[in-house]
Design a protein around this motif. Structure first.
Motif, mmCIF file in Angstrom:
data_model
loop_
_atom_site.group_PDB
_atom_site.id
_atom_site.type_symbol
_atom_site.label_atom_id
_atom_site.label_comp_id
_atom_site.label_asym_id
_atom_site.label_seq_id
_atom_site.Cartn_x
_atom_site.Cartn_y
_atom_site.Cartn_z
ATOM 1 N N SER A 1 98.913 8.168 31.803
ATOM 2 C CA SER A 1 99.550 8.696 31.413
ATOM 3 C C SER A 1 100.096 10.111 31.332
ATOM 4 C CB SER A 1 100.772 8.085 30.033
ATOM 5 O OG SER A 1 100.672 6.647 30.577
ATOM 6 N N TYR A 2 98.902 10.455 31.224
ATOM 7 C CA TYR A 2 98.753 11.719 30.438
ATOM 8 C C TYR A 2 97.498 12.668 31.235
ATOM 9 C CZ TYR A 2 102.740 10.377 27.054
ATOM 10 O OH TYR A 2 103.645 9.608 26.480
ATOM 11 N N VAL A 3 96.200 12.196 31.919
ATOM 12 C CA VAL A 3 95.749 12.470 32.236
ATOM 13 C C VAL A 3 95.496 12.832 32.976
ATOM 14 C CG1 VAL A 3 92.396 12.320 31.856
ATOM 15 C CG2 VAL A 3 93.644 11.870 29.963
ATOM 16 N N ARG A 4 95.193 14.192 33.888
ATOM 17 C CA ARG A 4 94.956 14.214 35.351
ATOM 18 C C ARG A 4 94.105 13.929 35.918
ATOM 19 N NH1 ARG A 4 96.655 19.405 38.227
ATOM 20 N NH2 ARG A 4 96.727 20.914 36.517
ATOM 21 N N TYR A 5 92.244 15.116 34.700
ATOM 22 C CA TYR A 5 91.531 14.854 35.740
ATOM 23 C C TYR A 5 90.435 14.670 34.454
ATOM 24 C CZ TYR A 5 92.303 17.308 40.001
ATOM 25 O OH TYR A 5 93.236 17.005 41.116
ATOM 26 N N LEU B 1 94.882 17.623 31.551
ATOM 27 C CA LEU B 1 96.085 16.470 31.150
ATOM 28 C C LEU B 1 97.375 17.157 32.233
ATOM 29 C CD1 LEU B 1 95.653 16.965 26.815
ATOM 30 C CD2 LEU B 1 94.991 15.106 28.608
ATOM 31 N N ASN B 2 98.341 16.716 32.380
ATOM 32 C CA ASN B 2 99.210 16.789 33.308
ATOM 33 C C ASN B 2 100.469 17.214 32.736
ATOM 34 O OD1 ASN B 2 100.448 14.045 31.894
ATOM 35 N ND2 ASN B 2 99.732 13.351 33.551
ATOM 36 N N PHE B 3 101.307 17.169 33.847
ATOM 37 C CA PHE B 3 102.804 17.977 33.037
ATOM 38 C C PHE B 3 102.954 17.376 31.712
ATOM 39 C CE2 PHE B 3 107.518 18.765 32.920
ATOM 40 C CZ PHE B 3 107.494 19.416 32.772
ATOM 41 N N GLU B 4 103.648 15.648 31.601
ATOM 42 C CA GLU B 4 103.794 15.336 31.207
ATOM 43 C C GLU B 4 103.014 15.045 29.713
ATOM 44 O OE1 GLU B 4 103.204 13.992 33.929
ATOM 45 O OE2 GLU B 4 105.663 13.435 34.683
#
Lengths: 330, 492
Positions: A254-258, A303-306
């Motif tokens: 849900s929250y991690v991009r890398y 982390l991503n935008f969310e």
């Protein structure tokens, strides 16, 4: 240090002395001090983050003062150039009217380098640290110069002042073994800080170890055995940060991009070995891995935008991962 | 390297021996715990298998409590053996030691180092550290055995269920209800008509054969089939006719008819009644008055008989109102019906003899099975099969539940000769002639709906039950008055 008994005893003595000497200057922040020591004794670099005035610089200076090591401090500013930290070649007059190019080492040529407010320097200057931190060499004018061991960069940065700063790129962050957060002191700690610093003379740490001691401790830490199932646990934790891993927990997807790189897994195990020795144990345990999980991986997660929108930080992700990934036998 | 004073071996060897002894002890405990945990599950599996086997027994045709118990136990034993053959690995046991004693992976790391033959400055320290922490520990503390309460509760629950099913009357009823064949032959129903007696006889011969009834369950099914085929109403009818015969022996007019009835020779009684009908025109007033009293007596005695009672009553009334021809016709009809009862009662006698024989066999087997199964011999089984046995309504209440759930296939099992003539509202008025040319007249059927102990003449659509009319007619039908019924009940 000749045999293992002496080595391990000396390791624990030096570590205890270091902690005591740092404690003469730094009040509280036990966990942060513990993590910085782990980073140092694992032979890694440490990024210390905290708002101004919490003692980040003082912590690094205390460590340097307690060790008989060459120490240099670089105050990073936007106009700092790479040559200012790596050194440069200058023309020096030699005998007989001759002029030779001679390399003048910069502040990186030290055992402990305090990179104060590292995020204030331009990316170009920040990048000049990459080679030094990863390969422990500096290349100037096509000539490589090895840095003296032990070599440890202790960088500080301020998380709140974003104007005029250059956030460290992921590649740069990945070079740091630990990212240590320093929070506000408690009321009692603040009272003690005031008592120590506003009356009389401030105490200074005494030297308790030499460079060779530190080198020996770094070597010894790497020899701490680790059982395969404990290694697998470290791998499982690292894999759990990868959003493309089918078995990753929901918080990761849900929250991690890398997620964390293999260098992150290396940091986990290496730091856990030091943590084990510091607690008087000669093997790595699950608890050691969990202990070093946040400082070893928090700066390696993108982390991503969310996550940003919902105020989810890397520590929250790692905490849930640590709860979700069960070690063998549990 | 130093040597141990106790063993003469190096401290490392001593360390390894102590550590591995602890790990092996824990491995044994892991296996024991897994087995203990599995045992109730195996027992539960055995009980569940036995339970399912017993419940499915009538449908599968596989009979015998012992067989299913053995099957279940074999399955449970196979599980246990499989578990006992599974040995936990040394490393898995070492991990459990660390976990149980909170040793922070000291023992498992030591086991890894020893097995991998790893050396290094810290290996000896690590092994010594692991031995120091593990030597004082005992396997019981490292790996605690626990009672698998949930699994035991499951096994106990299944055991109670099985015991209840085997040992309580409710359980027996439930077992009989679940296990009863879904669609017994229509000809085996209450009041099977004479044409179906041959079929019924075949079923009886098959089901009541002592050779086939080799265990309790088969005897139970055979008994059930017999009760399905029996007609206790006919026996009550014979008793009433015998009583009437005794009353009529003092009559000067109906003495012969009464004597034959008392002797139980219904064919002769029918013939005597025909003779009485034929002599009616020659009777004087006194004789007619006496005959009328005899007929009224017959109507009262046979009041429960839906056919003969009204016929005698109508004959008496016709005689009282000087309608001689109607009285004669009613007497002839009654004579025919009395005569037709002879083969029905003969078949019923034969049936009762078979039931008595089976009861005896069940009594013997039931006495053996009683300690295990909880059945109280033949009496229990008989009441289980036909709780209404001994009641005089002749509808075999034990069959009520049998009627529930009947499918239209039951009706389709009727042969062409078994079609019933009926009014559109299911009121059966007569049937087609059988092979002997006998045509029966029938009173309106009595409908018994499922679960309703009181007969109802007003069944509603969707109810299931069975209609009882003549004792020799199978009229068990679903009371839905739909198209299916219309196919088999057509008004003439």
């Amino acid at each position: 240090m000749s045999d293992a008994n002496t080595d391990t005893q000396r390791f624990q003595e030096v570590a205890r002395s270091l902690r005591d000497e740092i404690g003469r200057v730094i009040v509280g922040h036990d966990r942060a001090v513990h993590h910085v020591l782990i980073s140092l004794l694992a032979g890694g670099h440490c990024l210390i983050e905290g708002v101004p005035g919490l003692g980040k610089t003082m912590l690094v200076k205390a460590i340097a003062a307690a060790l008989d090591l060459k120490y240099s401090r670089v105050q990073f500013t936007p106009d700092l150039m790479p040559a200012d930290i790596t050194g440069t070649t200058i023309i020096r007059e030699s005998g007989g009217g001759r002029h030779d190019f001679e390399f003048e080492p910069g502040p990186l040529f030290a055992n402990i380098v305090l990179a104060d407010e590292i995020n204030r320097a331009t990316p170009k200057t920040q990048a000049a640290l990459l080679e030094a931190m990863a390969e422990r060499t500096v290349t100037v004018a096509g000539e490589s110069h090895a840095l003296q061991a032990p070599f440890c960069v202790l960088a500080t940065q301020n998380p709140i002042e974003m104007a005029g700063t250059y956030p460290l790129p992921e590649a740069q962050l990945d070079r740091f073994l630990f990212k240590v957060l320093i929070g506000y002191p408690s009321g009692d700690e603040l009272e003690e800080i005031l008592g120590r610093t506003t009356a009389g003379e401030e105490q200074a740490p005494r030297q308790v170890a030499e460079g060779s001691d530190v080198e020996g401790m770094i070597r010894l830490a790497r020899e701490v055995p680790i059982a395969p199932h404990v290694t697998r646990y470290a791998v499982a934790l690292t894999k759990a940060t990868h959003p493309d891993n089918p078995e990753a927990p929901t918080i990761t997807t849900s929250y991690v991009r890398y997620g964390a790189s293999p260098r992150g897994a290396q940091a986990l195990v290496l730091a856990a070995k030091v943590a084990a020795l510091l607690t008087g144990r000669f093997n790595v345990s699950y608890e050691d891995i969990r202990e070093v999980l946040p400082p070893a991986l928090r700066h390696r997660l993108v982390l991503n935008f969310e996550a940003e929108a919902e105020a989810i930080d890397a520590d929250a992700v790692l905490e849930e991962i640590a709860m979700g990934v069960r070690p063998e036998g549990a | 390297m130093q040597t141990s004073a106790a063993t003469g071996q190096s401290p490392r060897v001593d360390s390894e021996a102590e550590l591995f002894a602890l790990v092996r002890a824990v491995a044994r405990r892991i296996r024991l715990k897994d087995t203990l945990r599995l045992a109730p599950r195996a027992l539960a599996l055995a009980l569940a298998g036995t339970l399912l086997g017993l419940l499915a027994e009538p449908r599968t045709g596989v009979a015998g409590l012992a067989f299913f118990v053995a099957l279940g136990l074999a399955g449970g034993a196979a599980l246990l053996v499989r578990q006992l053959r599974r040995r936990p690995g040394t490393m898995a046991a070492a991990i459990q030691v660390d976990r149980g004693l909170g040793l922070n992976e000291r023992v498992s790391t030591a086991v890894h180092l020893v097995r991998a033959g790893v050396g290094g400055p810290l290996v000896e320290r690590q092994l010594g550290d692991a031995r120091r922490h593990g030597a004082a520990a005992d396997a019981g503390a490292a790996y605690r055995l626990a009672i698998p309460r949930t699994d035991l509760a499951l096994a106990a629950g299944l055991g109670l269920l099985l015991a209840g099913l085997l040992a309580t009357p409710t359980g027996a009823d439930l077992r009989a209800a679940i296990g009863r064949p879904a669609a017994p032959a229509f000809a085996n129903g209450v009041g099977a008509r004479p044409e179906s007696e041959g079929q019924s006889e075949t079923v009886l011969a098959e089901s009541a054969s002592p050779a086939a009834a080799n265990d309790l369950a088969e005897l139970q099914r055979a008994m059930e089939q017999l009760w399905l085929s029996s007609n206790p109403e006919a026996l009550a009818q014979r008793d009433a006719l015998a009583e009437l015969g005794r009353d009529l022996r003092t009559s000067s007019v109906s003495r012969d008819f009464g004597r034959e009835l008392e002797n139980g020779d219904l064919a002769a009684a029918g013939a005597a009644l025909h003779e009485l009908a034929a002599e009616l025109p020659d009777m004087n007033a006194g004789e007619r008055a006496e005959l009328q009293r005899d007929l009224e007596l017959a109507a009262r005695t046979l009041a429960d008989d839906p056919i003969l009672g009204p016929q005698f009553q109508q004959a008496a009334e016709a005689l009282g109102s000087s309608r001689e021809s109607i009285a004669t016709a009613n007497l002839d009809d009654a004579a025919n019906n009395v005569g037709q009862l002879a083969p029905v009662l003969a078949a019923e006698d034969d049936l009762q003899q078979r039931i008595a024989g089976l009861e005896q066999e069940i009594g013997e087997l039931g006495g053996t099975a009683a300690p295990d199964s909880g059945l109280d011999g033949a009496a229990s089984l008989t009441s289980e099969i036909n709780p209404g046995a001994g009641q005089s309504d002749g509808t075999a209440p034990g069959l009520e539940s049998n009627a529930r759930g009947r499918e239209s296939d039951d009706l389709e099992a009727l042969g062409a000769g078994e079609r019933l003539d009926a009014a559109g509202n299911l009121e059966i008025v007569e049937i087609e002639a059988d092979e002997d040319g006998v045509v029966g007249n029938f009173a309106p059927p009595t409908f018994q709906t499922s679960g309703d102990p009181e007969p109802s003449l007003e069944p509603s659509a969707g109810d299931y039950g069975y209609a009882v009319s003549q004792p020799d007619v199978a009229t068990e039908v679903p009371i839905d008055a739909g198209g299916i019924v219309a196919d088999y009940f057509s008004p003439e």
